[in-house]
Design an enzyme around this catalytic site. Structure first.
Site, short mmCIF file in Angstrom:
data_model
loop_
_atom_site.label_atom_id
_atom_site.label_comp_id
_atom_site.label_asym_id
_atom_site.label_seq_id
_atom_site.Cartn_x
_atom_site.Cartn_y
_atom_site.Cartn_z
N SER B 146 43.46 34.28 44.52
CA SER B 146 42.04 34.10 44.80
C SER B 146 41.84 32.99 45.85
O SER B 146 42.38 33.11 46.96
CB SER B 146 41.29 33.82 43.49
OG SER B 146 39.90 34.00 43.66
N ASP B 223 38.56 44.55 40.04
CA ASP B 223 38.34 43.11 40.18
C ASP B 223 36.86 42.88 40.45
O ASP B 223 36.33 43.32 41.48
CB ASP B 223 39.21 42.63 41.35
CG ASP B 223 39.15 41.14 41.56
OD1 ASP B 223 38.08 40.54 41.36
OD2 ASP B 223 40.18 40.58 41.96
N HIS B 256 40.79 40.63 38.01
CA HIS B 256 41.02 39.34 38.68
C HIS B 256 41.79 38.35 37.80
O HIS B 256 42.00 37.20 38.20
CB HIS B 256 39.65 38.74 39.07
CG HIS B 256 39.71 37.73 40.17
ND1 HIS B 256 40.05 38.05 41.47
CD2 HIS B 256 39.47 36.39 40.20
CE1 HIS B 256 40.02 36.97 42.22
NE2 HIS B 256 39.67 35.93 41.48
#
Lengths: 277, 277
Positions: B146, B223, B256
């Site tokens: 991320s 995600d 995620h």
């Protein structure tokens, strides 16, 4: 009876799912987690994981690193919480009350009303979990860590017809004789220590004999709690008297953390799988 | 300069260690974690892991499930924290300030004094980490998740002589164009967007050309942040214009979370190892 999904993650081709439900046994709302391996036509066995003091169903789910091997071996895992939760009796101490049920049925107030974890784990929760497995083989085994390692030994020994294998990481193997266990058993069961024996794995081993499933135990030599809380001598002595074999492994340098569990979980799963066929 | 061990766990025959030190670059006390594989005569390479928003060095250490593969492949891993800590500038928002440095050198107050993470990661911390490796091969690579996935791309692209491979899970691949990045870059770098380009991986890819290390990206299709924050189109378009190959993998159903990282970390480590020889 409503069982609600509150989290769901894909993991190693399977599903890591967290559920919430109202427990009639514990009279409170509970969570638990389930790992479902990738589906195949082959029916899947189920391994129960019981966590240690202060834990929830999240600790093993997030830090256990078991999903790779559960997926590969096509076994489901269920992770219950470690006690009733919410507006139920509790203590300011981290080793008593919420997060510290010792997986037994309490007989003393204020605990008795909600702290019926043994009934929850042997009656209510299995029925729920079986209904969530897409293709259950009917075969079950049990493992755990510390207080949950003892829980696995205790539930496994008390239910030889149900569990095909038992394993534990750093179990509190003789709680009647150590500070954590004495404190919890006194609170939950009262001071009459003869009522403690049915909840103590070492005492159970003396009475159950060889009817139980094979047992694997992993104990790190660098575990801070080893000397005072976990000492396995009485448990191994009880096995010795009964002429039984416990697969007991001391691992040099390993401690009480989930890093140890992650390191040896593949070996534990292989042990279970060999007995779940 | 004192580097103090605050936690140490044996893990897969290696050591998972957490350190504390006073950073001269960041003017605050910092922690970082290191995984050392079991020692062999062969010199070990080093992989840098950069975490995402709100994380510390603990998230990947505890949930990344990488130690099995790092131990097997004899690579060390270092996990820095995600920002300066303690009595330094902060924000009430979880996506700005502590835990949200974006791994750049801030030019605006109140951030400039402490938020010099790029210098920390390219100068101060490497010197410390090299000194802690028993037998360092001199080869390094970088990966992250991320915000840290972007950090890996950005640091990797800016330092082609240093990093032999780059990989990212769900990176914020074009922060200049998405809400998280615009907010952070405005705060740390000011409103003159031309100064943002040296900290944006997509912009860097346009200027660096083919000198950089090979890149692997894993992106789950389930995600939550994908559409708004992570969209890879500009990054892949920049690669396309430069006629470069990005190993970009969309994984169906993955989200995620660290469950996705754990699932694909073996593959990422294999990719890095193949370029760290």
């Amino acid at each position: 009876m409503t069982v609600e999904i509150i989290e769901k993650h894909q993991s190693f081709g399977g599903q890591q799912i967290k559920y919430r439900h109202d427990s009639t046994t514990l009279k409170c709302e509970m969570t638990f987690s389930l790992f479902l391996p990738p589906e195949t036509k082959t029916a899947m066995p189920l391994i129960w994981w019981l966590s240690g003091l202060t834990c929830t169903d999240d600790n093993f789910s997030q830090k256990g690193a078991f999903q790779a091997y559960a997926a590969k071996n096509r076994v489901a895992f269920v992770m219950p919480d470690t006690s009733p939760r919410g507006a139920v009796a509790d203590s300011d101490d981290w080793d008593l009350g919420q997060g510290a049920s010792f997986y037994l049925n309490a007989t003393q107030e204020p605990w008795q009303t909600n702290y019926q974890m043994y009934d929850y784990l042997t009656q209510e929760l299995p029925a729920i979990v079986y209904s969530l497995l897409p293709n259950f083989s009917g075969k079950e085994s049990i493992m755990g860590h510390s207080m949950g390692g003892h829980g696995a030994l205790m539930l496994g020994l008390k239910n030889p017809q149900r569990f095909s294998a038992i394993s534990a990481f750093a179990p509190i193997s003789n709680p009647m004789q150590v500070p954590w266990g004495k404190k919890a058993f006194t609170a939950y069961l009262g001071t009459a220590t003869k009522t403690w024996k049915e909840w103590d794995a070492t005492e159970l081993l003396k009475t159950v004999g060889t009817k139980h499933a094979p047992i694997l135990i992993t104990q790190g030599t660098n575990d801070n709690f080893y000397e005072v809380q976990l000492n396995e001598q009485a448990f191994l002595a009880a096995a010795d008297v009964a002429d039984e074999t416990i697969n007991y492994r001391k691992e040099i340098g390993y401690d009480h953390s989930y890093y140890t569990i992650a390191t040896f979980i593949e070996e534990h799963i292989a042990f279970h799988v060999s007995h779940l066929k």
